[in-house]
Enzyme design. Sequence first.
Site, PDB file in Angstrom:
ATOM      1  N   TYR A   1      -5.987  11.097   4.170  1.00 12.18           N
ATOM      2  CA  TYR A   1      -4.593  11.363   3.829  1.00 12.18           C
ATOM      3  C   TYR A   1      -4.513  12.185   2.536  1.00 12.18           C
ATOM      4  O   TYR A   1      -5.520  12.654   2.035  1.00 12.18           O
ATOM      5  CB  TYR A   1      -3.819  10.056   3.789  1.00 12.18           C
TER       6      TYR A   1
ATOM      7  N   GLN B   1       0.841  -1.200   0.000  1.00 11.77           N
ATOM      8  CA  GLN B   1       0.000   0.000   0.000  1.00 11.77           C
ATOM      9  C   GLN B   1       0.878   1.253   0.000  1.00 11.77           C
ATOM     10  O   GLN B   1       1.735   1.431   0.874  1.00 11.77           O
ATOM     11  CB  GLN B   1      -0.942   0.044   1.197  1.00 11.77           C
TER      12      GLN B   1
ATOM     13  N   GLY C   1      -9.563  -6.479   8.718  1.00 10.40           N
ATOM     14  CA  GLY C   1      -8.451  -5.814   9.361  1.00 10.40           C
ATOM     15  C   GLY C   1      -8.049  -6.472  10.658  1.00 10.40           C
ATOM     16  O   GLY C   1      -7.275  -7.427  10.674  1.00 10.40           O
ATOM     17  N   ARG C   2      -8.587  -5.979  11.760  1.00  6.49           N
ATOM     18  CA  ARG C   2      -8.164  -6.460  13.084  1.00  6.49           C
ATOM     19  C   ARG C   2      -8.304  -7.976  13.278  1.00  6.49           C
ATOM     20  O   ARG C   2      -7.477  -8.567  13.979  1.00  6.49           O
ATOM     21  CB  ARG C   2      -8.902  -5.692  14.177  1.00  6.49           C
TER      22      ARG C   2
ATOM     23  N   ARG D   1      -7.623   2.271  -2.749  1.00  4.52           N
ATOM     24  CA  ARG D   1      -8.508   2.282  -1.586  1.00  4.52           C
ATOM     25  C   ARG D   1      -9.172   3.649  -1.442  1.00  4.52           C
ATOM     26  O   ARG D   1      -8.508   4.685  -1.496  1.00  4.52           O
ATOM     27  CB  ARG D   1      -7.706   1.972  -0.321  1.00  4.52           C
TER      28      ARG D   1
END
Length: 365
Positions: A179, A98, A319-320, A226
Amino acid sequence: MPSLFDPIRLGELELANRVVMAPLTRNRAGPGQTAAPMAVTYYAQRASAGLIISEATQVHPLGQGYLDTPGIHSREQVESWKPVTRAVHERGGKIVLQLWHVGRISHVSLLPAGEVPVAPSALAAKAKTFTKDGFVDVSAPRALALEELPGIADQYRVAARHALEAGFDGVEVHGANGYLLDQFLRDGANRRTDAYGGSIENRARLLLEVMRAVSDEIGAGRTGLRLSPMTSFGDLGDSDPQALFGHVAEQLAPLGLAYLHLIEGETGGSREVTANGKPFDYQAMRTRAKTPWMVNNGYDRALAIDAVADGTADVVAFGRPFISNPDLPRRLREDAPMNALDADTLYGGGAKGYTDYPALERAAA
């Protein structure tokens, strides 16, 4: 009827299943923002994912926004990633890098001496970042000059080439979560009056230039993106996200990207987020994108299986759950118990909470 556990092809990427490991910032980079040796074990343990998306990795020194996150802009960094990609491939996995530039979500202590964060406009975010002193307010940014913007696209292009040199199967451009590229997209953060601000077409310009540069460098079939249309992370806002991201999707369609990776709802939070009183229509965006569709945010086993079976998604990113369950695809397939997550070890530290979560056989022993 497709299954979450069936193989699939995304562009040039052949996946053994449709369970994707989402990018996860763990703040464990080595000296010089290199990939640390223990990252080899961490990623290899998770190679049964159909696809691993690496932690966010800065494309330039000014792209760093958190303590101990890795880069891909130096030769030392490129070399440090090679053992990681080799270990994943030896276990039959696929991994993409990424690519990240945080923009205004940074602090002067993380940047080269004398530098400040950069952004579309000189507007400080109401946000915090992780430094040697813990979580602190981000620093005030400066606006990027018009003549600097071609250089931003080139940073991503060079980083994509470096990623393939390091052995990655492709890249995912991070255009989400407040971002830099997301900052240019949103009228809440972008107040420019030149060709990169104002209209939706202008605000989308930098993202599209980056995607074309990366696709030209390594091939669109090895390039993903993404996006997070409804997130407010990074103190963002937009007056019409449906129109904005519909335009982005339509402009991306001719490129033939490997996939679009969509965070549904608020990143790490509610999936039921509205704008102007309406929920975001992800399937309308998907229709305009004509691109393989990866979904993310709050998916459990049942939701993921249903999303693939009914065609709502092609692949599902977790994810987690991948942090505490290195063999997550097997656990999902067998409906096996999950390891508990140790939240205190998410960011920074050593092997504890990073490479010591047990696989299913050990967990059952």
